[in-house]
Enzyme design. Structure first.
Site, PDB file in Angstrom:
ATOM      1  N   ARG A   1      -2.008  -6.499  -7.825  1.00  0.00           N
ATOM      2  CA  ARG A   1      -0.872  -7.373  -7.513  1.00  0.00           C
ATOM      3  C   ARG A   1      -0.749  -8.500  -8.537  1.00  0.00           C
ATOM      4  O   ARG A   1       0.284  -8.651  -9.176  1.00  0.00           O
ATOM      5  CB  ARG A   1      -1.034  -7.984  -6.109  1.00  0.00           C
ATOM      6  CG  ARG A   1      -0.805  -6.986  -5.006  1.00  0.00           C
ATOM      7  CD  ARG A   1      -1.284  -7.504  -3.690  1.00  0.00           C
ATOM      8  NE  ARG A   1      -2.711  -7.816  -3.744  1.00  0.00           N
ATOM      9  CZ  ARG A   1      -3.474  -7.975  -2.690  1.00  0.00           C
ATOM     10  NH1 ARG A   1      -2.974  -7.931  -1.505  1.00  0.00           N
ATOM     11  NH2 ARG A   1      -4.769  -8.223  -2.824  1.00  0.00           N
ATOM     12  N   LYS A  57     -16.859  -6.186   9.135  1.00  0.00           N
ATOM     13  CA  LYS A  57     -17.524  -5.942  10.423  1.00  0.00           C
ATOM     14  C   LYS A  57     -16.595  -6.216  11.600  1.00  0.00           C
ATOM     15  O   LYS A  57     -16.832  -5.803  12.719  1.00  0.00           O
ATOM     16  CB  LYS A  57     -18.778  -6.822  10.534  1.00  0.00           C
ATOM     17  CG  LYS A  57     -19.836  -6.464   9.515  1.00  0.00           C
ATOM     18  CD  LYS A  57     -20.638  -5.242   9.950  1.00  0.00           C
ATOM     19  CE  LYS A  57     -21.589  -4.767   8.885  1.00  0.00           C
ATOM     20  NZ  LYS A  57     -21.035  -3.859   7.885  1.00  0.00           N
ATOM     21  N   SER A  87      -3.039  -7.534   3.574  1.00  0.00           N
ATOM     22  CA  SER A  87      -3.311  -7.289   4.992  1.00  0.00           C
ATOM     23  C   SER A  87      -3.731  -8.578   5.682  1.00  0.00           C
ATOM     24  O   SER A  87      -3.357  -8.830   6.831  1.00  0.00           O
ATOM     25  CB  SER A  87      -4.423  -6.245   5.139  1.00  0.00           C
ATOM     26  OG  SER A  87      -4.004  -5.018   4.598  1.00  0.00           O
ATOM     27  N   HIS A 125       0.840  -1.210   0.000  1.00  0.00           N
ATOM     28  CA  HIS A 125       0.000   0.000   0.000  1.00  0.00           C
ATOM     29  C   HIS A 125       0.871   1.256   0.000  1.00  0.00           C
ATOM     30  O   HIS A 125       0.626   2.197  -0.746  1.00  0.00           O
ATOM     31  CB  HIS A 125      -0.881   0.068   1.254  1.00  0.00           C
ATOM     32  CG  HIS A 125      -1.930  -0.994   1.373  1.00  0.00           C
ATOM     33  ND1 HIS A 125      -2.137  -1.705   2.536  1.00  0.00           N
ATOM     34  CD2 HIS A 125      -2.860  -1.450   0.494  1.00  0.00           C
ATOM     35  CE1 HIS A 125      -3.136  -2.552   2.367  1.00  0.00           C
ATOM     36  NE2 HIS A 125      -3.599  -2.425   1.130  1.00  0.00           N
TER      37      HIS A 125
END
Ligand code: PNS
Length: 158
Positions: free
Chosen positions: A90, A41, A128, A17
């Site tokens: 990517r 969530k 991530s 990122h």
């Protein structure tokens, strides 16, 4: 003034990122990093923590701003007077989803262009979710995320 938004979950920000942020910040007068606050969530980091971490690792980039958003990306882009949406790619696995999103965003508001940037090959395997999995197993995060936030990620698994 050319303003672009770079949206994502950034839970947490990775070196992949950061590389896109650094490169995109050179192409536009202002780059607004948009942290989606109501996506997953169950994020590891709150939206405020994610914003703070991104701000900390981008202090050297004076045309980069970091903010949260909820709702539609095109509405966020509009609120920031941006005309461009920056996305990183990517692998081909990213392509189908990103292609669909770009077309949908174009259908929602044709004024915006999605610009894709290829990842630096050395970061192509970083995500991530992989970072979180690795951190959960107490793996070494060096080189995957900015060094300034490694301690903060580790703390979540203590
Ligand atoms: O880092 P991510 O999780 O892949 O980022 C995804 C993101 C935030 C770019 C995407 O989920 C998004 O734009 N969400 C906002 C809602 C929206 O505009 N969706 C597309 C039209 S329904």
């Amino acid at each position: 003034m050319r303003i672009a938004v770079y949206p994502g979950s950034f839970d947490p920000i990775t070196n992949g990122h950061l590389d896109i942020i650094e490169r995109a910040s050179r192409l536009y007068d202002r780059l607004v990093v948009g942290v989606l606050s109501n996506g997953n969530k169950n994020p590891l980091f709150s939206a405020e923590e994610r914003v703070e971490m991104i701000r900390r690792v981008t202090v050297h980039l004076n045309n980069v701003e970091v903010d949260t958003f909820t709702g539609l990306l095109v509405d966020f882009a509009k609120s920031k007077n941006a005309t461009v949406i920056v996305k990183g790619l990517r692998t081909v696995a990213d392509f189908e989803y990103e292609f669909q999103m770009a077309l949908l965003n174009k259908a929602l508001n044709p004024e915006y262009e999605t610009m894709f940037m290829m990842t630096n090959t050395k970061y192509s395997y970083i995500s991530s979710s992989m970072v979180k999995e690795l951190a959960g197993f107490r793996g070494n995060l060096t080189g995957l995320v900015p060094s300034e936030i490694i301690g903060q990620i580790k703390e979540k698994y203590e």
